[in-house]
Scaffold this active site. Structure first.
Site, PDB file in Angstrom:
ATOM      1  N   GLY A 190       0.818  -1.201   0.000  1.00  0.00           N
ATOM      2  CA  GLY A 190       0.000   0.000   0.000  1.00  0.00           C
ATOM      3  C   GLY A 190       0.852   1.251   0.000  1.00  0.00           C
ATOM      4  O   GLY A 190       1.957   1.275  -0.541  1.00  0.00           O
ATOM      5  N   SER A 191       0.331   2.280   0.654  1.00  0.00           N
ATOM      6  CA  SER A 191       0.957   3.600   0.581  1.00  0.00           C
ATOM      7  C   SER A 191       2.039   3.785   1.636  1.00  0.00           C
ATOM      8  O   SER A 191       2.045   3.130   2.681  1.00  0.00           O
ATOM      9  CB  SER A 191      -0.110   4.685   0.760  1.00  0.00           C
ATOM     10  OG  SER A 191      -0.559   4.719   2.099  1.00  0.00           O
ATOM     11  N   THR A 226       0.644   5.002   5.211  1.00  0.00           N
ATOM     12  CA  THR A 226       0.077   3.901   5.995  1.00  0.00           C
ATOM     13  C   THR A 226       1.182   2.993   6.511  1.00  0.00           C
ATOM     14  O   THR A 226       1.135   2.520   7.653  1.00  0.00           O
ATOM     15  CB  THR A 226      -0.916   3.096   5.139  1.00  0.00           C
ATOM     16  OG1 THR A 226      -1.962   3.963   4.694  1.00  0.00           O
ATOM     17  CG2 THR A 226      -1.525   1.955   5.947  1.00  0.00           C
ATOM     18  N   ALA A 227       2.193   2.751   5.696  1.00  0.00           N
ATOM     19  CA  ALA A 227       3.314   1.909   6.127  1.00  0.00           C
ATOM     20  C   ALA A 227       4.015   2.501   7.337  1.00  0.00           C
ATOM     21  O   ALA A 227       4.463   1.759   8.230  1.00  0.00           O
ATOM     22  CB  ALA A 227       4.305   1.728   4.982  1.00  0.00           C
ATOM     23  N   GLU A 266       5.667  -3.514   0.550  1.00  0.00           N
ATOM     24  CA  GLU A 266       5.756  -3.177  -0.875  1.00  0.00           C
ATOM     25  C   GLU A 266       4.924  -1.926  -1.047  1.00  0.00           C
ATOM     26  O   GLU A 266       3.699  -1.971  -0.943  1.00  0.00           O
ATOM     27  CB  GLU A 266       5.256  -4.331  -1.741  1.00  0.00           C
ATOM     28  CG  GLU A 266       5.650  -4.177  -3.207  1.00  0.00           C
ATOM     29  CD  GLU A 266       4.559  -3.542  -4.037  1.00  0.00           C
ATOM     30  OE1 GLU A 266       4.668  -2.325  -4.298  1.00  0.00           O
ATOM     31  OE2 GLU A 266       3.621  -4.237  -4.423  1.00  0.00           O
ATOM     32  N   GLU A 326       3.586   9.804  -6.293  1.00  0.00           N
ATOM     33  CA  GLU A 326       2.802   8.758  -6.951  1.00  0.00           C
ATOM     34  C   GLU A 326       1.355   9.197  -7.119  1.00  0.00           C
ATOM     35  O   GLU A 326       0.677   9.524  -6.146  1.00  0.00           O
ATOM     36  CB  GLU A 326       2.859   7.465  -6.137  1.00  0.00           C
ATOM     37  CG  GLU A 326       2.136   6.311  -6.812  1.00  0.00           C
ATOM     38  CD  GLU A 326       2.220   5.027  -6.011  1.00  0.00           C
ATOM     39  OE1 GLU A 326       2.445   3.972  -6.618  1.00  0.00           O
ATOM     40  OE2 GLU A 326       2.045   5.090  -4.788  1.00  0.00           O
TER      41      GLU A 326
END
Length: 498
Positions: free
Chosen positions: A238-239, A242-243, A260, A395
């Protein structure tokens, strides 16, 4: 945890889908629900159980209870069960394809031909790899070293909405093969095939608690799962923002993570490239409405062929048909959600305000959206963009590409590496020596030369810089989901038995 309600099912694309969680081989309802809508036309597909702290706790408890038995299951039996689950996925390919197309708007033909078969292949690959996992014993001053892989415990898998089932099985396959039990948290914008997969796994004979599915929002269900002390591994796609939250929660308990994350990948086109091939590679970046983390959204073209490249690109990209992804002649479907459509358009509007120019597209497909109620964004190409600009650095995750030019190989590499990301890069050149030189200098987890999106599960996959942590695929996946042990045995000291 007993179900709180009778069976709750929605019919999506003609397929019954249970809308409750799957915990300990039982369907579990929640007091709260959330609505899942199709990006194709905005229709409500289902009202799903909305998990929180209670459901998270129950799912992790079920995974913990099942772990000793699953970890002790012989590898050959674990592999057999994974193949049985893959058989179930293949048997229901058509249903899974129809449901996922309705849920996330990706092309139905792609789901039928590639995505769902790949989901089954993910499971089979790691089942087979398990049976040959090993390391040759070696000696140290006469002592024998033996390397083994011990399952680490319950694994939390948090998956995205752009390829929900395929990316879930990319994680589920190695986690279950390794002997871990799993709690899957699917994305709230496309959760339906995760529920179908739970049914398939149960029907294939997967023991209770080995696979659990908790639906809901990241800030509720996801946060509760990340903070649960019973979780021993966390894999997230994800983003970057959030990571960071997940990493902070995992750090408190020193739980290993595999991330990832985002990408802002380049496509470098040199003057010695096959120009038609290069244009094909560039147009391919509109796949799945640009909602692909690996997409080479930054087109970097050698200056002396830029005009010819642009002319052919506009001819090819302008012929793409955007519309209902269930129709066989559609090339580009909708964006996942109205909020995401607004986000994509915000990037483009800010870029135009900063001096970028539209060569193609440049906004939502208003006529199509008005006619269908969907969330379609026109395939877009922006030129005259600065390297430091937001549209080049951040992104977008939509059908938006930028075009920049370069004069030298050094300049091309500098532009390619000039973001905080490093997930992938694509290179078009007719010179093998240049391909070797440039590939070696690119900061990326994967480099494709004169091709795109060729992925072997035996290869390492992951990102550099802010595009991720760790590598998955082949033995790298087992290294993550296991505690790798080395047992050293002395050549003497044995007692005589007999």
């Amino acid at each position: 945890m007993a179900p709180r309600a009778l069976a709750s099912t929605a019919t999506v694309a003609g397929v019954p889908v249970d809308t409750r969680h799957w915990i300990g081989a039982e369907r579990v309802a929640s007091p709260a629900t959330f609505t899942d809508r199709s990006p194709i036309d905005g229709t409500a597909l289902a009202s799903l159980a909305r998990g929180g702290a209670e459901e998270a706790k129950a799912a992790v408890a079920a995974a913990r209870a099942a772990f000793p038995g699953w970890a002790a299951t012989p590898p050959a039996e674990r592999a057999r069960l994974l193949h049985a689950v893959a058989d179930g996925v293949e048997a229901r390919t058509e249903e899974l394809a129809r449901v996922e197309t309705a849920d996330n708007g990706a092309l139905l033909r792609a789901h039928r031909r590639g995505v769902m078969p790949r989901a089954a292949h993910n499971l089979r690959f790691f089942a087979d790899w398990l049976l040959r996992l090993g390391h040759d014993d070696f000696t140290t001053r006469g002592h024998t070293n033996h390397v083994s892989w011990d399952p680490s415990g319950p694994a939390l898998l948090i998956t995205p909405w752009n390829a929900p089932l395929m990316l879930a099985t990319w994680k589920i396959g190695p986690a279950l093969a390794a002997g871990c039990t799993v709690v899957l948290k699917p994305a709230e914008w496309a959760p339906l095939t995760a529920s179908l997969f739970a049914d398939i796994a149960h029907g294939a004979g997967l023991p209770p608690g080995v696979l659990n599915v908790v639906q809901g929002y990241g800030a509720e269900a996801g946060a509760a799962l990340v903070s649960d002390p019973g979780v021993r591994r966390i894999s997230f796609t994800g983003s970057v923002p959030t990571a960071r939250h997940i990493a902070a929660g995992a750090a408190e308990r020193l739980v290993p993570v595999s991330f990832e994350l985002g990408g802002k990948s380049p496509l470098l086109v040199f003057a010695d490239a096959d120009l038609d091939l290069a244009v094909d590679l560039a147009v391919e970046q509109y796949d799945n409405a640009g909602q692909v983390c690996l997409a080479a959204t930054r087109l970097l073209v050698e200056e002396r062929i830029a005009d010819a490249f642009l002319e052919r690109f506009l001819d090819r990209a302008g012929a793409l048909r955007q519309g209902d992804p269930r129709e066989a002649d559609t090339d580009v479907g909708p964006s996942i959600h109205p909020r995401h459509l607004e986000r994509v358009d915000g990037f483009v509007r800010r870029a135009l305000a900063s001096g970028a120019r539209v060569a193609l597209g440049g906004g939502p497909h208003t006529e199509l959206n008005d006619a269908t109620g969907g969330t379609y964004y026109r395939p877009t190409l922006l030129t005259e963009v600065a390297q430091h600009s937001e549209i080049v650095q951040e992104e977008v995750f939509g059908p938006v590409l930028t075009l920049q030019t370069f004069r030298t190989e050094d300049e091309a590499v500098t532009l390619a590496n000039g973001t905080r990301f490093g997930l992938a890069a694509t290179l078009a050149t007719g010179d093998p020596a240049r391909a070797d030189r440039v590939s070696a200098r690119l900061t990326a987890g994967t480099v494709w030369v004169n091709c795109f999106y060729v992925r072997d599960l035996a290869a390492p996959f992951g990102g550099s810089r802010e595009s991720g942590i760790g590598r998955e695929g082949g033995a790298w996946s087992f290294d993550f989901y296991c505690d790798v042990k080395n047992t050293v045995t002395a050549p003497k000291g044995w007692q005589q038995h007999g």
